[in-house]
Design a protein around this motif. Structure first.
Motif, PDB file in Angstrom:
ATOM      1  N   ALA A 187      36.760  42.598  57.543  1.00  0.00           N
ATOM      2  CA  ALA A 187      35.831  43.382  56.737  1.00  0.00           C
ATOM      3  C   ALA A 187      35.429  42.585  55.504  1.00  0.00           C
ATOM      4  CB  ALA A 187      36.486  44.696  56.311  1.00  0.00           C
ATOM      5  N   ALA A 188      34.221  42.859  54.986  1.00  0.00           N
ATOM      6  CA  ALA A 188      33.773  42.268  53.714  1.00  0.00           C
ATOM      7  C   ALA A 188      34.124  43.254  52.608  1.00  0.00           C
ATOM      8  CB  ALA A 188      32.274  42.004  53.746  1.00  0.00           C
ATOM      9  N   GLN A 189      35.107  42.898  51.814  1.00  0.00           N
ATOM     10  CA  GLN A 189      35.670  43.837  50.840  1.00  0.00           C
ATOM     11  C   GLN A 189      35.450  43.330  49.417  1.00  0.00           C
ATOM     12  OE1 GLN A 189      40.098  44.182  50.236  1.00  0.00           O
ATOM     13  NE2 GLN A 189      39.796  46.087  51.354  1.00  0.00           N
ATOM     14  N   ILE A 190      35.376  44.290  48.492  1.00  0.00           N
ATOM     15  CA  ILE A 190      35.285  43.929  47.076  1.00  0.00           C
ATOM     16  C   ILE A 190      36.430  44.638  46.345  1.00  0.00           C
ATOM     17  CG2 ILE A 190      33.641  45.797  46.530  1.00  0.00           C
ATOM     18  CD1 ILE A 190      32.213  43.711  44.688  1.00  0.00           C
ATOM     19  N   ASP A 191      37.116  43.903  45.460  1.00  0.00           N
ATOM     20  CA  ASP A 191      38.327  44.444  44.826  1.00  0.00           C
ATOM     21  C   ASP A 191      38.046  45.300  43.604  1.00  0.00           C
ATOM     22  OD1 ASP A 191      39.986  43.330  46.673  1.00  0.00           O
ATOM     23  OD2 ASP A 191      40.441  41.536  45.499  1.00  0.00           O
ATOM     24  N   GLY A 192      36.854  45.137  43.016  1.00  0.00           N
ATOM     25  CA  GLY A 192      36.514  45.898  41.819  1.00  0.00           C
ATOM     26  C   GLY A 192      35.112  45.532  41.383  1.00  0.00           C
ATOM     27  N   PRO A 193      34.568  46.235  40.377  1.00  0.00           N
ATOM     28  CA  PRO A 193      33.199  45.955  39.935  1.00  0.00           C
ATOM     29  C   PRO A 193      33.007  44.487  39.567  1.00  0.00           C
ATOM     30  CG  PRO A 193      34.011  47.961  38.931  1.00  0.00           C
ATOM     31  CD  PRO A 193      35.177  47.344  39.636  1.00  0.00           C
TER      32      PRO A 193
ATOM     33  N   LYS B 257      34.858  39.373  49.648  1.00  0.00           N
ATOM     34  CA  LYS B 257      35.703  38.450  50.409  1.00  0.00           C
ATOM     35  C   LYS B 257      36.002  39.051  51.779  1.00  0.00           C
ATOM     36  CE  LYS B 257      39.890  40.159  48.166  1.00  0.00           C
ATOM     37  NZ  LYS B 257      41.007  39.873  47.274  1.00  0.00           N
ATOM     38  N   ILE B 258      36.189  38.165  52.734  1.00  0.00           N
ATOM     39  CA  ILE B 258      36.477  38.612  54.098  1.00  0.00           C
ATOM     40  C   ILE B 258      37.991  38.790  54.217  1.00  0.00           C
ATOM     41  CG2 ILE B 258      36.187  38.137  56.552  1.00  0.00           C
ATOM     42  CD1 ILE B 258      33.560  38.465  54.920  1.00  0.00           C
TER      43      ILE B 258
END
Ligand SMILES: [Zn+2]
Ligand SMILES: [Zn+2]
Length: 354
Positions: free
Chosen positions: A14-20, A25-26
Motif C-alpha cells: 500500500a502507499a501510506q502516509i504517516d502524518g501530514p 511510502k510503499i
C-alpha cells in the motif's frame, strides 16, 4: 466470525502516509479479520484525485494516521464479512468499485429521507478508512459499487476507476442543475473533473463551451465533445454574454479568482455549479447580479454507490470515459506529484495486475 480468505498472502502493499506533509511510502500491510459488514476487494485500478491532498496535508478534519488514500477504486471481491449476504454484486470475483462515499448507516435522519450522501455517520474512503492506493481495500458493504462486466468492453479498469469520484461528481452536478437540452453550458477547467464534465454535458444534450488558456487545450476540449471554446481574457464574460450568457457554468478547476471572474457570464435564471474544491481563497459574488438575474449558486460533491452505478451505465451507453495515464504502485509518489503540480493528462491511475 469472518476469516481471512485462505488463498491470501499475509500482507499486501500500500502507499501510506504517516502524518501530514510526510512522504508517501510503499509499505507491507498485514491482512486482518474482516468486520462483519466489510467487503475485501482486490484492487485493479485506483485513481489519484486532486482531493487526495487533504490526506497529504491533513487539512481534512479528523484524519487518523497512518493512512492510505484513494477513493476511485475498481477491483474484484476477494472476501465477504460474516454479515454480508452474497447477493447481486456481493459475490467473490464480482467486478466492483469504491468511491469517495465510503458508506452510510441507513438509519439516521438524512438516510431515512433518502439523502444517503448526507448521512451523519458517513465514511469517506481513503480518509476515515484506508483507501484504494493498495493491493487490497477493506470497504464497508454500503460503499461497494456494482460495475457491470460490460463496462470493460468500452474502457479499461483504469479508465473506469475515475468514474467513482470525478465522473459521478460531474454527472450528478449536471443532472442536479435543472438544465434544458440545448442550453449553453460553460465549463471552467479541463482537468480531472472538467474533461469528464465536457463529455457528459455534450452527451446530455447541452451546448458545451470551455474556458481555457490556450487554443491547443480548446481543440482538445472539442475532441472530447465541446462545441467551442473561449480563450481566457478580460473579454471572456462579454464573449459569453454575446451568446446569451451561460445557463450553466460548471466550475471544475480550484482557482477562486478565475471562478469569481467568470461568474458574471451567467445568463438570467442561470446556475453556477461548484464541483471543485478551492483552497486558495474565497469565491466572490456580486449580490445584485444574483438577485436581479435570479442566479442560482449550487455546490455538488460525488454521490453514493447507486449514483456511481447510474453514471457507469450512462457512460457505457454513450462512450464517456476518463482519459488516463497509468502508473504502478511503486511509482505512486511520481504519479501523485504530477497531480499536485496540476498537470496530469487527465487522471493518473495506479494499476495492479489481475
Ligand atoms: Zn475525489
Ligand atoms: Zn445515515
Amino acid at each position: 466470525m469472518s476469516t481471512i480468505a485462505s488463498n491470501l498472502s499475509k500482507t499486501f502493499k500500500a502507499a501510506q502516509i504517516d502524518g501530514p506533509n510526510q512522504p508517501w511510502k510503499i509499505v507491507d500491510m498485514p491482512h486482518r479479520e474482516l468486520k462483519p459488514t466489510e467487503v475485501l476487494i482486490k484492487v485493479l485500478a485506483s485513481g489519484i484525485c486532486g482531493s487526495d491532498h487533504f490526506v497529504e496535508d491533513g487539512s481534512w478534519p479528523g484524519i487518523v494516521y497512518p493512512r492510505v488514500a484513494g477513493h476511485e477504486v475498481v477491483g474484484r471481491v476477494a472476501a465477504l464479512g460474516s454479515d454480508v449476504k452474497p447477493v447481486a454484486h456481493l459475490v467473490i470475483g464480482a467486478l466492483v468499485g469504491v468511491g469517495w462515499n465510503g458508506g452510510y448507516c441507513s438509519v439516521c435522519e438524512p438516510c431515512r429521507e433518502g439523502d444517503f450522501a448526507g448521512c451523519v455517520e458517513m465514511q469517506v474512503s481513503g480518509f476515515t478508512f484506508d483507501g484504494g492506493h493498495a493491493e487490497y481495500i477493506y470497504a464497508p458493504r454500503s460503499a461497494v459499487v456494482s460495475v457491470p462486466e460490460s463496462a470493460t468492453k468500452y474502457a479499461s479498469y483504469a479508465e473506469i476507476a475515475p468514474m467513482m469520484c470525478a465522473g459521478v461528481t460531474v454527472y450528478g452536478a449536471l443532472k442536479a442543475s435543472g438544465y434544458t437540452p440545448g442550453d449553453l453550458c460553460v465549463i471552467q477547467g479541463i482537468g480531472g473533473l472538467g474533461h469528464m464534465a465536457i463529455q457528459f454535458a455534450a452527451k446530455l444534450g447541452l451546448r458545451v463551451y470551455v474556458v481555457t488558456t490556450s487554443p491547443s487545450k480548446g481543440e482538445l476540449a472539442k475532441s472530447l465533445g465541446a462545441h467551442g471554446f473561449f480563450i481566457s481574457s478580460p473579454n471572456t464574460v462579454d464573449e459569453i454574454q454575446a451568446l446569451g450568457g451561460a445557463k450553466l457554468i460548471i466550475c471544475s478547476a480550484p482557482y477562486s479568482k478565475v471562478i469569481s471572474d467568470l461568474i458574471p457570464a451567467v445568463a438570467r435564471n442561470g446556475t453556477i455549479m461548484l464541483v471543485g474544491a478551492t483552497t486558495d481563497g474565497k469565491i466572490q459574488i456580486d449580490n445584485v447580479l444574483f438577485n436581479m438575474s435570479r442566479v442560482t449558486l449550487k455546490g455538488w460533491s460525488c454521490g453514493v454507490a447507486k449514483d456511481a452505478e447510474e453514471c457507469l451505465n450512462f457512460a457505457a451507453l454513450t462512450g464517456v470515459r476518463s482519459v488516463v495515464e497509468t502508473y504502478s504502485l511503486e511509482e505512486f509518489s511520481k504519479a501523485y506529484g504530477i497531480v499536485k503540480t496540476g498537470n496530469p493528462k487527465f487522471r493518473n491511475v495506479i494499476t495492479f495486475p489481475e
